[in-house]
Design an enzyme around this catalytic site. Structure first.
Site, PDB file in Angstrom:
ATOM      1  N   ASP A   1       0.829  -1.209   0.000  1.00 22.10           N
ATOM      2  CA  ASP A   1       0.000   0.000   0.000  1.00 22.10           C
ATOM      3  C   ASP A   1       0.867   1.264   0.000  1.00 22.10           C
ATOM      4  OD1 ASP A   1      -2.316   1.506   0.126  1.00 22.10           O
ATOM      5  OD2 ASP A   1      -3.117   0.552   1.921  1.00 22.10           O
TER       6      ASP A   1
ATOM      7  N   ASP B   1     -10.533   2.235  -3.604  1.00 23.19           N
ATOM      8  CA  ASP B   1     -11.084   2.018  -2.264  1.00 23.19           C
ATOM      9  C   ASP B   1     -12.601   2.071  -2.281  1.00 23.19           C
ATOM     10  OD1 ASP B   1      -8.902   1.457  -0.788  1.00 23.19           O
ATOM     11  OD2 ASP B   1      -8.606   3.473  -0.004  1.00 23.19           O
TER      12      ASP B   1
HETATM   13  C1  DGJ Z   1      -5.843   1.914   1.837  1.00 26.69           C
HETATM   14  C2  DGJ Z   1      -6.199   0.705   1.043  1.00 26.69           C
HETATM   15  O1  DGJ Z   1      -6.607   1.063  -0.232  1.00 26.69           O
HETATM   16  C3  DGJ Z   1      -7.249  -0.093   1.795  1.00 26.69           C
HETATM   17  O2  DGJ Z   1      -7.670  -1.175   1.028  1.00 26.69           O
HETATM   18  C4  DGJ Z   1      -6.656  -0.539   3.093  1.00 26.69           C
HETATM   19  O3  DGJ Z   1      -5.610  -1.425   2.863  1.00 26.69           O
HETATM   20  C5  DGJ Z   1      -6.188   0.666   3.883  1.00 26.69           C
HETATM   21  N1  DGJ Z   1      -5.328   1.497   3.127  1.00 26.69           N
HETATM   22  C6  DGJ Z   1      -5.476   0.241   5.130  1.00 26.69           C
HETATM   23  O4  DGJ Z   1      -4.930   1.282   5.802  1.00 26.69           O
END
Ligand code: DGJ
Length: 729
Positions: free
Chosen positions: A478, A548
């Site tokens: 991430d 997201d």
């Molecule tokens: C952002 C990601 O896109 C989410 O899927 C998740 O992993 C969060 N971060 C966790 O902090």
């Protein structure tokens, strides 16, 4: 050989349906001649413009035709400060501070295959698949030897380009701009298509007529970004999915990028694409070389659909690497939207157990398993298992999940550091920062200085410790904030503007080390969803978390836009809970499954809380994923109805197997209305074949389905979707 050079130094690059031609002209200048559908003539010099311009455009200082000027001709690789006033691909500042540049052809090389770009991701090819041309041109004043690389993918209608500059003088110089490709088009009626967006709403397709002047699509965030994608296409104004000239450009790069399109007063359209130049400079010492990243150029004479299919195939076969590139990915369940930070080993195990019973193959433990992290305020950088949360440790949990015959994956955000962390106490200088300036926080975190070897060494060892301690088969990598206050403690002041690119090179080095050390590891890229959805990531990670926003209706748009150049196998797509956590919209479990089916499929909800009916649907969806897999992931994609053209308030796409004996059609109604027709004209089928709709048993011929269309003659509710499975009978 797909590359020819004639006696009068015209270079012709041919794929099976594309030609690209340029020549060495007077004064050894490189003049562009043509890019587009295949032409059989080798030399299109009649196309070179000696245009009247009233003498107000400077003429190069060599004997030449009256009206020759670099300002009105189509140049192969434009330079700044010597008479071409349009956007330039290259600007070298000499040791005395002058920034005029002028490159002239000095030689070339042609060979089968494709060279690697040192330290950078790029497409790759065997000697059978591609040929490469290198053109050397020198700026005599600075001694900058510029090499333009062109690789022709014979079977893909794709040509890739990158550039190397070598300092052959005994003085240093600065590279102030270096774009990887420049193409000048003559008198086309172009529109610019690109995919923009924001967090939770990435890759909206936008298309506008070009006006005279410059239009720029770029990112200065240190990452390719949610806001703009390093993909643009120039399309003729009558282009549709199936018809018209399309030139797609995609930069294989994760950092700041820019695509600049200039329609000049003489109706020439110039496109340059490469590293964004505002926050860039590179000091090149005598003998040193600098490489600019690769641009992939795809031409289609049959509309946007064919361009996308070319990108999809090229990326699956010649960009993604490792054992997972063409392999079926495990159906995963991720605990993020199920638990956020609030989980322990029993909760995760209960999710895994239920998931396994329904056909899911891997559990992914998301953010919150390390340091003292119980919210987003601390611990990034402290990559040590929190044994208060995961009692018995990571290995014990992974072993239990493995005993269910499930794989285990884990989340990292390696490039980040929380001000509240042990790492920051120990190494406050490891954060990107400018001494004396406040550091901007985003999601309460700062970014590590990835240009530092000690930082990369630390991160590699942290990941290695986790990997070697338990059977981890997947990592979600991430990246949740852009870069600010750019500065590195280790760089001298004259190199601080190199920072953004050095960051990316450092990141690539770490990814290369990790993928070499763990070649079987499946990595999923992520950057607050799809903030780094670019081809460079696909080189390291064959799948990327698309957004997201997991709401199925929003995802129809996002996945549709992403498909412009990225293959379905690259798009992470999960079924999540309702009301949706981002939009609060309520859609049926079936709709959520139908949309997620067109990506790397998975779940992101508390599966232990589903009703029995929903659990039955999970089983069906998992079975369907396996049933449809070959057609969706190995077949050809056709977009049928765009959700961005609200005329029909619906969306549709389909996939056809390579031998055209099977097809999967997706249709979704976004806003229903009483008299809405549900007729979809299909594409890509064999007109002479007969196909059975497996749900209804109805039989249609391919030409009927493509010309008259498939009529799903029933009423639909808002957000209702259907998947139609057609098989040759
Ligand atoms: C952002 C990601 O896109 C989410 O899927 C998740 O992993 C969060 N971060 C966790 O902090």
């Amino acid at each position: 050989m797909s590359i020819k050079v004639t006696d009068n130094r015209v270079f012709k690059l041919d794929t099976k349906d594309t030609s690209y031609i340029f020549a060495v002209g007077e004064g050894n200048m490189l003049l562009h001649q043509y890019y587009g559908g295949y032409v059989s003539d080798d030399d299109l010099s009649y196309y070179v413009k000696y245009q009247r311009h009233g003498g107000v455009c400077p003429k190069p200082a060599f004997p030449t035709a009256d009206y020759f000027s670099t300002d009105v001709n189509r140049m192969e690789y434009s330079v700044n400060g010597t008479g071409d006033y349009r956007v330039s691909a290259l600007q070298i500042k000499d040791n005395d501070g002058h920034a005029s540049t002028d490159i002239r052809y000095v030689g070339h090389k042609i060979y089968p295959g494709k060279p690697v770009i040192p330290g950078m991701p790029a497409t790759y090819a065997t000697e059978e698949e591609a040929d490469t041309l290198e053109i050397d041109a020198i700026d005599a004043h600075t001694g900058a030897l510029v090499t333009l690389f062109y690789t022709v993918f014979k079977n893909h209608s794709a040509i890739t380009r990158h550039v190397r500059v070598k300092n052959t003088s005994d003085k240093s110089f600065d590279i102030e701009r270096i774009y990887s490709a420049c193409v000048d088009f003559y008198a086309e009626n172009f529109e610019l298509l690109h995919i923009y967006g924001m967090w939770g709403k990435e890759r909206i397709v936008e298309r506008n007529k070009l006006n005279h002047g410059i239009q720029t699509i770029s990112s200065k965030r240190g990452c390719s970004s949610h806001n703009h994608n390093p993909f643009v296409a120039l399309v003729s104004d009558n282009t549709t999915e199936d018809y018209g000239d399309v030139y797609g450009f995609n930069l294989v790069y994760t950092g700041n990028f820019s695509a600049e399109v200039e329609l000049d007063s003489y109706e020439t359209t110039r496109l340059i694409m490469g590293i964004e130049s505002t926050d860039f400079n590179w000091l090149l010492m005598p003998g040193e070389e600098f490489y600019a990243p690769e641009v992939v150029m795809v031409y289609s004479g049959e509309g946007l659909g064919k361009m996308s299919r070319t990108f999809h195939k090229l990326y699956r076969n010649n960009l993604c690497r490792g054992p997972w590139k063409l392999k079926k990915r495990p159906i995963l369940i991720n605990n993020w939207e199920a638990t956020y930070f609030n989980f322990n080993e029993e909760k995760l195990y209960s999710i895994a157990k239920e998931a396994k019973a329904l056909g899911i193959e891997m559990l992914v433990m998301d953010d919150g398993w390390f340091g003292g992290r119980s919210d987003d305020k601390s611990s990034l950088g402290d990559w040590f298992v929190n044994e208060e949360k995961l009692k018995g440790g990571l290995k014990a949990l992974v072993d239990r999940v493995n005993a269910l015959d499930m794989k285990f994956g884990i989340w990292f955000e390696p490039e980040m550091i929380s001000p509240i962390s042990k790492l920051n106490e120990l190494h406050p200088d490891w954060t990107i920062q400018i001494e004396g300036r406040d550091k901007s926080l985003s999601r309460n975190q700062c970014v590590l200085d990835m240009t530092r070897e000690d930082v990369r060494e630390y991160l590699f060892n942290c990941i290695k410790n986790v990997m070697d301690n338990a059977n981890i088969e997947y990592i979600k990598w991430d990246f949740n904030r852009p870069l600010t206050e750019i500065g590195s403690a280790l760089l001298p002041k004259e190199r601080q503007k190199e920072y953004f690119h050095r960051y990316v090179l450092g990141l690539y080095e770490l990814l290369e080390r990790l993928t070499s050390a763990y070649p079987h590891l499946l990595i999923e890229g992520c950057a607050s969803g799809g903030g780094r959805f670019d081809p460079a990531w696909l080189y390291y990670t064959p799948q990327i978390w698309t957004s997201d926003d997991t709401d199925a209706v929003e995802r129809i748009d996002i996945q549709y836009g992403t498909s412009m150049c990225y293959p379905t196998s690259s798009m992470g797509a999960h079924v999540s809970a309702c009301p949706n956590h981002q939009t609060k919209r309520v859609t049926s479990f079936k709709t959520r499954g139908d949309v997620a089916m067109f990506g790397t499929f998975g779940y992101e909800l508390d599966i232990t809380k589903l009703t029995d009916d929903e659990k039955e649907l999970v089983k069906v969806q998992c079975e369907n994923y396996h049933k449809y897999y070959n057609v969706i992931h190995n077949g050809d994609m056709y977009r049928l109805i765009s959700p961005f053209e609200r005329k029909r308030d619906s969306a549709a796409w389909m996939y056809v197997s390579s031998d055209k004996d099977e097809a999967i059609v997706f249709y979704g109604v976004i806003r229903t209305s009483l008299y809405m027709p549900h007729i979809i004209k299909l594409r890509g089928l064999d007109p002479a074949k007969k196909y059975t709709d497996l749900a209804t048993g109805a039989v249609y011929s391919g030409d009927t389905l493509m010309n008259a269309g498939l009529n799903i003659a029933r009423a639909f509710c808002d957000f209702e979707t259907v998947i139609v499975h057609l098989k040759e009978c």
